[in-house]
Design a protein around this motif. Structure first.
Motif, PDB file in Angstrom:
ATOM      1  N   GLU A 174      -9.446 -51.958 -35.493  1.00 52.47           N
ATOM      2  CA  GLU A 174      -9.373 -53.408 -35.307  1.00 52.47           C
ATOM      3  C   GLU A 174      -7.992 -53.924 -35.644  1.00 52.47           C
ATOM      4  OE1 GLU A 174     -11.142 -57.354 -37.464  1.00 52.47           O
ATOM      5  OE2 GLU A 174     -12.504 -55.662 -37.217  1.00 52.47           O
ATOM      6  N   LEU A 175      -7.433 -53.461 -36.755  1.00 46.64           N
ATOM      7  CA  LEU A 175      -6.091 -53.880 -37.146  1.00 46.64           C
ATOM      8  C   LEU A 175      -5.041 -53.407 -36.140  1.00 46.64           C
ATOM      9  CD1 LEU A 175      -6.464 -53.199 -40.947  1.00 46.64           C
ATOM     10  CD2 LEU A 175      -6.077 -55.444 -39.890  1.00 46.64           C
ATOM     11  N   CYS A 197     -14.072 -53.836 -45.426  1.00 44.77           N
ATOM     12  CA  CYS A 197     -15.340 -54.335 -44.887  1.00 44.77           C
ATOM     13  C   CYS A 197     -16.537 -53.989 -45.761  1.00 44.77           C
ATOM     14  CB  CYS A 197     -15.565 -53.812 -43.475  1.00 44.77           C
ATOM     15  SG  CYS A 197     -15.980 -52.044 -43.387  1.00 44.77           S
ATOM     16  N   ARG A 239     -13.094 -47.962 -38.182  1.00 48.81           N
ATOM     17  CA  ARG A 239     -13.395 -49.210 -37.473  1.00 48.81           C
ATOM     18  C   ARG A 239     -12.404 -50.307 -37.863  1.00 48.81           C
ATOM     19  NH1 ARG A 239     -19.362 -50.709 -37.432  1.00 48.81           N
ATOM     20  NH2 ARG A 239     -19.084 -49.820 -39.473  1.00 48.81           N
ATOM     21  N   CYS A 240     -12.138 -50.463 -39.161  1.00 45.19           N
ATOM     22  CA  CYS A 240     -11.175 -51.471 -39.615  1.00 45.19           C
ATOM     23  C   CYS A 240      -9.765 -51.138 -39.152  1.00 45.19           C
ATOM     24  CB  CYS A 240     -11.211 -51.609 -41.134  1.00 45.19           C
ATOM     25  SG  CYS A 240     -12.623 -52.575 -41.747  1.00 45.19           S
ATOM     26  N   ARG A 269      -5.490 -52.944 -32.945  1.00 44.79           N
ATOM     27  CA  ARG A 269      -5.628 -53.780 -31.737  1.00 44.79           C
ATOM     28  C   ARG A 269      -5.011 -55.155 -31.924  1.00 44.79           C
ATOM     29  NH1 ARG A 269     -10.839 -51.831 -31.762  1.00 44.79           N
ATOM     30  NH2 ARG A 269     -11.586 -53.773 -32.633  1.00 44.79           N
ATOM     31  N   THR A 270      -5.179 -55.725 -33.095  1.00 48.09           N
ATOM     32  CA  THR A 270      -4.731 -57.103 -33.311  1.00 48.09           C
ATOM     33  C   THR A 270      -3.249 -57.205 -33.639  1.00 48.09           C
ATOM     34  OG1 THR A 270      -5.393 -57.068 -35.635  1.00 48.09           O
ATOM     35  CG2 THR A 270      -7.022 -57.872 -34.060  1.00 48.09           C
TER      36      THR A 270
END
Length: 74
Positions: A68-69, A24, A64-65, A71-72
């Protein structure tokens, strides 16, 4: 079998190192060598995703990244 935890930075990194997330571009502190647990140590990433991230990026990603990864991909 339990999923592996998020990958950590190389042990040679000093604890005061400030990094830039290669995903990011944001700044973050890699705590892999800090006295306490690294912020990413509580995240669980599937082994296949860990391998993909190691192949794509040379260093650590920010929490944060990684979150996110995580979760997805679950």
């Amino acid at each position: 079998m339990a999923e592996a935890k998020a990958p950590h930075a190389a042990p040679s990194l000093p604890s005061s190192r400030e990094d830039t997330c290669p995903r990011c571009g944001g700044g973050f502190h890699c705590g892999a060598n800090d006295p306490g647990p690294c912020a990413c140590s509580g995240l669980v990433l599937p082994p296949a995703l860990q391998a993909e991230l190691r192949a794509q990026y040379a260093g650590c990603l920010c929490v944060r990244c990684l979150a996110e990864l995580a979760r997805t991909t679950t």
